[in-house]
Design an enzyme around this catalytic site. Structure first.
Site, PDB file in Angstrom:
ATOM      1  N   ASP A 141     -49.457 -10.027  43.393  1.00 44.28           N
ATOM      2  CA  ASP A 141     -49.258  -8.674  42.878  1.00 44.28           C
ATOM      3  C   ASP A 141     -47.921  -8.051  43.276  1.00 44.28           C
ATOM      4  O   ASP A 141     -47.778  -6.830  43.256  1.00 44.28           O
ATOM      5  CB  ASP A 141     -50.418  -7.768  43.327  1.00 44.28           C
ATOM      6  CG  ASP A 141     -50.558  -7.713  44.847  1.00 44.28           C
ATOM      7  OD1 ASP A 141     -49.912  -8.523  45.541  1.00 44.28           O
ATOM      8  OD2 ASP A 141     -51.305  -6.854  45.335  1.00 44.28           O
ATOM      9  N   ARG A 168     -57.464  -7.878  45.237  1.00 41.05           N
ATOM     10  CA  ARG A 168     -57.358  -6.447  45.546  1.00 41.05           C
ATOM     11  C   ARG A 168     -57.442  -5.653  44.247  1.00 41.05           C
ATOM     12  O   ARG A 168     -58.490  -5.678  43.612  1.00 41.05           O
ATOM     13  CB  ARG A 168     -56.061  -6.145  46.290  1.00 41.05           C
ATOM     14  CG  ARG A 168     -56.209  -4.981  47.251  1.00 41.05           C
ATOM     15  CD  ARG A 168     -54.949  -4.748  48.038  1.00 41.05           C
ATOM     16  NE  ARG A 168     -54.744  -5.710  49.074  1.00 41.05           N
ATOM     17  CZ  ARG A 168     -55.249  -5.593  50.300  1.00 41.05           C
ATOM     18  NH1 ARG A 168     -55.976  -4.574  50.603  1.00 41.05           N
ATOM     19  NH2 ARG A 168     -55.015  -6.513  51.205  1.00 41.05           N
ATOM     20  N   GLY A 181     -53.247 -10.333  54.907  1.00 46.09           N
ATOM     21  CA  GLY A 181     -54.140 -11.451  54.594  1.00 46.09           C
ATOM     22  C   GLY A 181     -53.359 -12.749  54.550  1.00 46.09           C
ATOM     23  O   GLY A 181     -52.324 -12.829  53.891  1.00 46.09           O
ATOM     24  N   THR A 203     -49.012 -13.942  49.624  1.00 47.98           N
ATOM     25  CA  THR A 203     -50.311 -13.349  49.284  1.00 47.98           C
ATOM     26  C   THR A 203     -50.936 -14.134  48.138  1.00 47.98           C
ATOM     27  O   THR A 203     -50.221 -14.560  47.227  1.00 47.98           O
ATOM     28  CB  THR A 203     -50.188 -11.864  48.876  1.00 47.98           C
ATOM     29  OG1 THR A 203     -51.438 -11.439  48.303  1.00 47.98           O
ATOM     30  CG2 THR A 203     -49.095 -11.611  47.857  1.00 47.98           C
ATOM     31  N   ASP A 212     -52.764 -12.762  46.040  1.00 45.23           N
ATOM     32  CA  ASP A 212     -53.018 -11.798  44.955  1.00 45.23           C
ATOM     33  C   ASP A 212     -51.987 -11.845  43.821  1.00 45.23           C
ATOM     34  O   ASP A 212     -52.253 -11.360  42.727  1.00 45.23           O
ATOM     35  CB  ASP A 212     -53.046 -10.364  45.511  1.00 45.23           C
ATOM     36  CG  ASP A 212     -54.113 -10.160  46.564  1.00 45.23           C
ATOM     37  OD1 ASP A 212     -55.043 -10.984  46.638  1.00 45.23           O
ATOM     38  OD2 ASP A 212     -54.008  -9.185  47.324  1.00 45.23           O
ATOM     39  N   ARG A 250     -53.675  -7.120  60.370  1.00 49.88           N
ATOM     40  CA  ARG A 250     -53.289  -5.851  59.735  1.00 49.88           C
ATOM     41  C   ARG A 250     -53.170  -4.872  60.892  1.00 49.88           C
ATOM     42  O   ARG A 250     -54.153  -4.601  61.578  1.00 49.88           O
ATOM     43  CB  ARG A 250     -54.364  -5.401  58.742  1.00 49.88           C
ATOM     44  CG  ARG A 250     -54.638  -6.430  57.637  1.00 49.88           C
ATOM     45  CD  ARG A 250     -55.550  -5.882  56.565  1.00 49.88           C
ATOM     46  NE  ARG A 250     -56.068  -6.918  55.684  1.00 49.88           N
ATOM     47  CZ  ARG A 250     -55.417  -7.463  54.652  1.00 49.88           C
ATOM     48  NH1 ARG A 250     -54.188  -7.074  54.375  1.00 49.88           N
ATOM     49  NH2 ARG A 250     -55.984  -8.395  53.905  1.00 49.88           N
ATOM     50  N   ASP A 292     -47.976  -6.745  49.896  1.00 50.79           N
ATOM     51  CA  ASP A 292     -47.325  -5.442  49.684  1.00 50.79           C
ATOM     52  C   ASP A 292     -47.393  -4.530  50.904  1.00 50.79           C
ATOM     53  O   ASP A 292     -46.420  -3.846  51.224  1.00 50.79           O
ATOM     54  CB  ASP A 292     -47.852  -4.751  48.416  1.00 50.79           C
ATOM     55  CG  ASP A 292     -49.345  -4.517  48.452  1.00 50.79           C
ATOM     56  OD1 ASP A 292     -50.019  -5.081  49.342  1.00 50.79           O
ATOM     57  OD2 ASP A 292     -49.841  -3.766  47.600  1.00 50.79           O
TER      58      ASP A 292
HETATM   59  O1  F6P Z   1     -54.456  -9.328  49.987  1.00 49.92           O
HETATM   60  C1  F6P Z   1     -55.161 -10.496  50.169  1.00 49.92           C
HETATM   61  C2  F6P Z   1     -56.649 -10.251  50.163  1.00 49.92           C
HETATM   62  O2  F6P Z   1     -57.308 -11.490  50.304  1.00 49.92           O
HETATM   63  C3  F6P Z   1     -57.177  -9.482  48.954  1.00 49.92           C
HETATM   64  O3  F6P Z   1     -57.322 -10.298  47.830  1.00 49.92           O
HETATM   65  C4  F6P Z   1     -58.471  -8.931  49.502  1.00 49.92           C
HETATM   66  O4  F6P Z   1     -58.846  -7.768  48.831  1.00 49.92           O
HETATM   67  C5  F6P Z   1     -58.122  -8.633  50.930  1.00 49.92           C
HETATM   68  O5  F6P Z   1     -57.014  -9.447  51.264  1.00 49.92           O
HETATM   69  C6  F6P Z   1     -59.236  -8.876  51.929  1.00 49.92           C
HETATM   70  O6  F6P Z   1     -58.793  -8.465  53.171  1.00 49.92           O
HETATM   71  P1  F6P Z   1     -59.493  -8.816  54.553  1.00 49.92           P
HETATM   72  O7  F6P Z   1     -59.263 -10.260  54.839  1.00 49.92           O
HETATM   73  O8  F6P Z   1     -58.820  -7.929  55.527  1.00 49.92           O
HETATM   74  O9  F6P Z   1     -60.958  -8.534  54.369  1.00 49.92           O
END
Ligand code: F6P
Length: 326
Positions: free
Chosen positions: A133, A175, A14, A129, A131, A75, A106
């Protein structure tokens, strides 16, 4: 230092505001120290498919203020396979890349750890990130901007919540971590934060309704961390409708708006310092570490430690939300 001539840089997972500032800092510090730099497009996907661009100092001009990532992000499923990583290694050696800087969360740093172990490549990670985390760093690139975006949005929701005497559940990202919800709740003066870290210990909704929702307050804002463990804002609103039908409840899911926008000064400075430190780390012969920040000092955290999924929240802040919402 093993003989590094060319450093590859990628952003993965992300995106987060400040990634461009980090790309700029890594590129310029590397060139300043005599390295060649290759940008890898779309994270590990670009490594697996050999999608590289040459980076010059001008390639990163005028991007420090931009959200997103000029290198794009993804991803990448293929990189989780041994065949995918073999192709990635083949491509990077053919391109002459002999070290990597990986900017991501992560999942991205887990990929980096596995790749580095398999092929003995020096890799340095930067925590990119929203997050927050990752273990071993006080904060991550993008977290402060996301918090400010949450604040901007919820300030507006508060106006309408109070006009209509409503209870608002505002779902924020993170997350399985409650950092955005908890610190966001403090920043907006919310009545409660519902976070996964304590969801198994207490029924946070019942506690908030029974003890926290005072008669003298007609409207309330509750920040909810997205997570199956909290039930998310929708899940909680359903519960309120059934168990506490006297409340007029509404849900707002802030979603990907939290990932965009121009990075705050704090994120630009953090990304710039960390980007510079990534190259310093490679020059010093460090490898398989994430650059972190601890009490305003740059630190190097082994990948294995950084991606442990138990970065603790500060429990005092849970109490702070409670006390300040009376
Ligand atoms: O890890 C960053 C994040 O924005 C999280 O907070 C969230 O759960 C996830 O990515 C969403 O992922 P995507 O953009 O693949 O829907």
């Amino acid at each position: 230092m093993q003989n590094i001539k060319c450093i590859g840089i990628l952003t993965s997972g992300g995106d987060s505001p400040g990634m461009n500032a980090a790309i700029r800092a890594v590129t310029r510090t590397a060139i300043y120290n005599g390295f060649e730099v290759r940008g890898i497009i779309r994270g590990y996907h670009g490594l697996v498919n050999g999608n590289f661009i040459e980076m010059q100092t001008q390639s990163v001009s005028n991007i420090i203020q931009q959200g997103g990532t000029i290198l794009k992000s993804a991803r990448c499923q293929e990189f989780t396979t041994t065949e995918g990583r073999a192709r990635a290694y083949e491509n990077m050696t053919r391109e002459g890349i002999d070290a990597l800087v990986v900017i991501g969360g992560d999942g991205s740093l887990t990929g980096a750890r596995i790749f580095a172990a398999e092929y003995d490549i020096p890799i340095v990670g930067l925590p990119g990130t929203i997050d927050n985390d990752l273990y071993g760093t006080d904060t991550t690139i993008g977290y402060d901007t996301a918090l400010n975006t949450i604040m901007w949005a919820v300030d507006r929701l508060k106006d309408t919540a109070s006009s209509h005497d409503r209870l608002f559940f505002v779902e924020v990202m993170g997350r399985n971590a409650g950092f955005l919800a908890l610190n966001g709740a403090i920043a907006v003066g919310a009545e409660a934060a519902i976070i996964p870290e304590i969801a198994v210990e207490v029924d946070q909704l019942a506690e908030f309704i029974n003890n926290g929702l005072r008669k003298s307050k007609n409207s309330s804002i509750v920040l909810v961390a997205e997570s199956e463990i909290t039930g998310g804002a929708m899940g909680l609103a359903e519960r309120v409708k059934k168990e506490y039908p006297q409340y007029d409840v509404r849900v707002t899911i802030l979603g990907h708006i939290q990932r965009g926008g121009s990075p705050t000064a704090a994120d630009r400075i953090l990304a710039s310092r960390m980007g510079e430190a990534a190259i310093t780390a490679l020059i010093e012969g460090q490898r398989n570490i994430m650059v972190g920040i601890d009490d305003d000092e740059i630190v190097y955290v082994p990948f294995t430690k950084a991606i442990r999924d138990d970065k603790p929240i500060n429990r005092d802040l849970v109490q702070t939300v409670k006390v300040l919402s009376i």
